[in-house]
Design a protein around this motif. Structure first.
Motif, short mmCIF file in Angstrom:
data_model
loop_
_atom_site.label_atom_id
_atom_site.label_comp_id
_atom_site.label_asym_id
_atom_site.label_seq_id
_atom_site.Cartn_x
_atom_site.Cartn_y
_atom_site.Cartn_z
N LEU A 1 28.21 -35.22 11.75
CA LEU A 1 29.64 -35.27 11.41
C LEU A 1 30.23 -33.88 11.28
O LEU A 1 31.31 -33.58 11.81
CB LEU A 1 29.84 -36.06 10.12
CG LEU A 1 31.27 -36.07 9.55
CD1 LEU A 1 32.25 -36.66 10.55
CD2 LEU A 1 31.31 -36.85 8.24
N ALA A 2 29.52 -33.00 10.56
CA ALA A 2 30.02 -31.64 10.37
C ALA A 2 30.14 -30.90 11.70
O ALA A 2 31.12 -30.18 11.94
CB ALA A 2 29.10 -30.87 9.42
N LYS B 1 25.01 -36.28 8.19
CA LYS B 1 25.89 -35.25 7.63
C LYS B 1 26.09 -34.10 8.61
O LYS B 1 27.20 -33.60 8.79
CB LYS B 1 25.32 -34.72 6.32
CG LYS B 1 25.43 -35.67 5.14
CD LYS B 1 24.89 -35.01 3.87
CE LYS B 1 24.99 -35.94 2.68
NZ LYS B 1 24.47 -35.32 1.43
N GLU C 1 21.57 -25.93 4.55
CA GLU C 1 22.15 -26.94 5.43
C GLU C 1 23.32 -26.37 6.23
O GLU C 1 23.42 -26.61 7.44
CB GLU C 1 22.61 -28.14 4.60
CG GLU C 1 23.20 -29.27 5.42
CD GLU C 1 22.21 -29.89 6.38
OE1 GLU C 1 22.65 -30.49 7.37
OE2 GLU C 1 20.99 -29.78 6.14
N ASN C 2 24.19 -25.62 5.56
CA ASN C 2 25.32 -25.01 6.27
C ASN C 2 24.85 -24.02 7.33
O ASN C 2 25.45 -23.89 8.40
CB ASN C 2 26.26 -24.31 5.28
CG ASN C 2 27.03 -25.29 4.41
OD1 ASN C 2 27.19 -26.45 4.77
ND2 ASN C 2 27.51 -24.82 3.27
N TYR D 1 30.36 -42.05 11.95
CA TYR D 1 29.14 -41.39 11.49
C TYR D 1 28.72 -41.95 10.13
O TYR D 1 29.54 -42.11 9.23
CB TYR D 1 29.36 -39.88 11.36
CG TYR D 1 29.45 -39.16 12.68
CD1 TYR D 1 28.32 -38.97 13.46
CD2 TYR D 1 30.66 -38.66 13.15
CE1 TYR D 1 28.39 -38.29 14.68
CE2 TYR D 1 30.75 -38.00 14.36
CZ TYR D 1 29.60 -37.81 15.11
OH TYR D 1 29.68 -37.15 16.31
N SER D 2 27.43 -42.24 10.00
CA SER D 2 26.85 -42.67 8.72
C SER D 2 25.88 -41.59 8.27
O SER D 2 25.07 -41.11 9.07
CB SER D 2 26.12 -44.00 8.88
OG SER D 2 25.30 -44.26 7.74
N GLU D 3 25.94 -41.23 7.01
CA GLU D 3 25.04 -40.20 6.49
C GLU D 3 23.59 -40.69 6.43
O GLU D 3 22.67 -39.90 6.22
CB GLU D 3 25.51 -39.73 5.12
CG GLU D 3 26.85 -39.01 5.16
CD GLU D 3 27.26 -38.45 3.82
OE1 GLU D 3 26.55 -38.71 2.83
OE2 GLU D 3 28.30 -37.77 3.76
N ASP D 4 23.40 -42.00 6.58
CA ASP D 4 22.05 -42.57 6.52
C ASP D 4 21.38 -42.64 7.89
O ASP D 4 20.20 -42.99 7.98
CB ASP D 4 22.11 -44.00 5.95
CG ASP D 4 22.66 -44.03 4.53
OD1 ASP D 4 22.39 -43.08 3.78
OD2 ASP D 4 23.37 -44.99 4.20
N GLU E 1 22.43 -26.31 -0.17
CA GLU E 1 23.70 -26.40 0.57
C GLU E 1 23.83 -25.25 1.56
O GLU E 1 24.27 -25.43 2.69
CB GLU E 1 24.87 -26.38 -0.41
CG GLU E 1 26.24 -26.49 0.25
CD GLU E 1 27.38 -26.39 -0.74
OE1 GLU E 1 28.54 -26.25 -0.30
OE2 GLU E 1 27.12 -26.41 -1.95
#
Length: 217
Positions: free
Chosen positions: A166-167, A163, A35-36, A205-208, A32
């Motif tokens: 979107l973020a 992801k 990613e952040n 937005y789709s996480e896929d 995490e």
């Protein structure tokens, strides 16, 4: 005499389970944090390029990439500007959506002029596709003009996972891919060009999915 067989006690099993839980928690937390960190890196890159863009415009009263150098020419500015290509000075970045990540049009000029001015890191001699920087997700970071209904020049990042896209949009704008100053196109590769019209932008937005995300400069 037979040696009695001894198994694990409940306390020993509990200790092992706690250790395993801590290890798994640490791994997930580490992922995490990585990613952040990538999202922060991407946001900082967009903000940095935007700041460089506006600083250049304030200094030279022309758009980076479109800058013609005036009557004296760009090379007259000094050694750092030797062999740096000039734009046509028409006040518009002449870059199509398909040229966003290729360095074609005035895209090559954009990066090389910003680097020659000392506003971005990198080698001003890098030309064409080599002039285009890479983002935190390994895709290219390009420049184009008015993608997806954005007014004027826009900085675009290719190859962003759902992801992250979107973020990033939520952090910089409204979290909606077809509205605001940050918009997105569903991508099939990390260098998929942004859509030209807002009607062709992603609606959610789709996480896929994979995205090309653009933000007004």
């Amino acid at each position: 005499m037979q040696n009695p067989q001894r198994g694990f006690t409940l306390i020993e099993i509990a200790i092992v389970l706690v250790i395993i839980g801590l290890l798994l928690g640490g791994v997930l937390k580490g992922q995490e944090m990585i990613e952040n960190g990538k999202i922060r890196n991407a946001a900082n890159e967009l903000n940095g390029i935007s700041a460089a863009f506006n600083s250049y415009r304030d200094r030279y009263r022309q758009l980076p990439g479109d800058d013609s150098g005036g009557s004296a020419g760009i090379a007259a500015r000094g050694t750092a500007w030797t062999d740096i290509p000039a734009g046509n000075g028409n006040g518009v970045l002449d870059i199509s959506d398909a040229q966003t990540f290729t360095g074609a049009g005035e895209g090559d000029n954009f990066w090389r002029q910003l680097r020659a001015a000392g506003l971005l890191t990198g080698n001003p001699a890098d030309a064409a596709a080599n002039s285009v920087p890479k983002n935190a997700y390994g895709g290219p970071t390009g420049i184009t003009n008015a993608p997806m209904g954005i007014s004027g020049p826009a900085i675009c990042m290719g190859g962003l996972p759902g992801k992250a896209a979107l973020a990033l949009d939520t952090q910089l704008d409204d979290g909606t891919p077809n509205a605001g100053s940050t918009r997105a196109t569903t991508a099939s590769a990390n260098n998929t060009a942004p859509a030209a019209a807002v009607a062709d932008a992603a609606t959610a937005y789709s996480e896929d999915a994979l995205y090309t995300v653009c933000r007004a400069a």
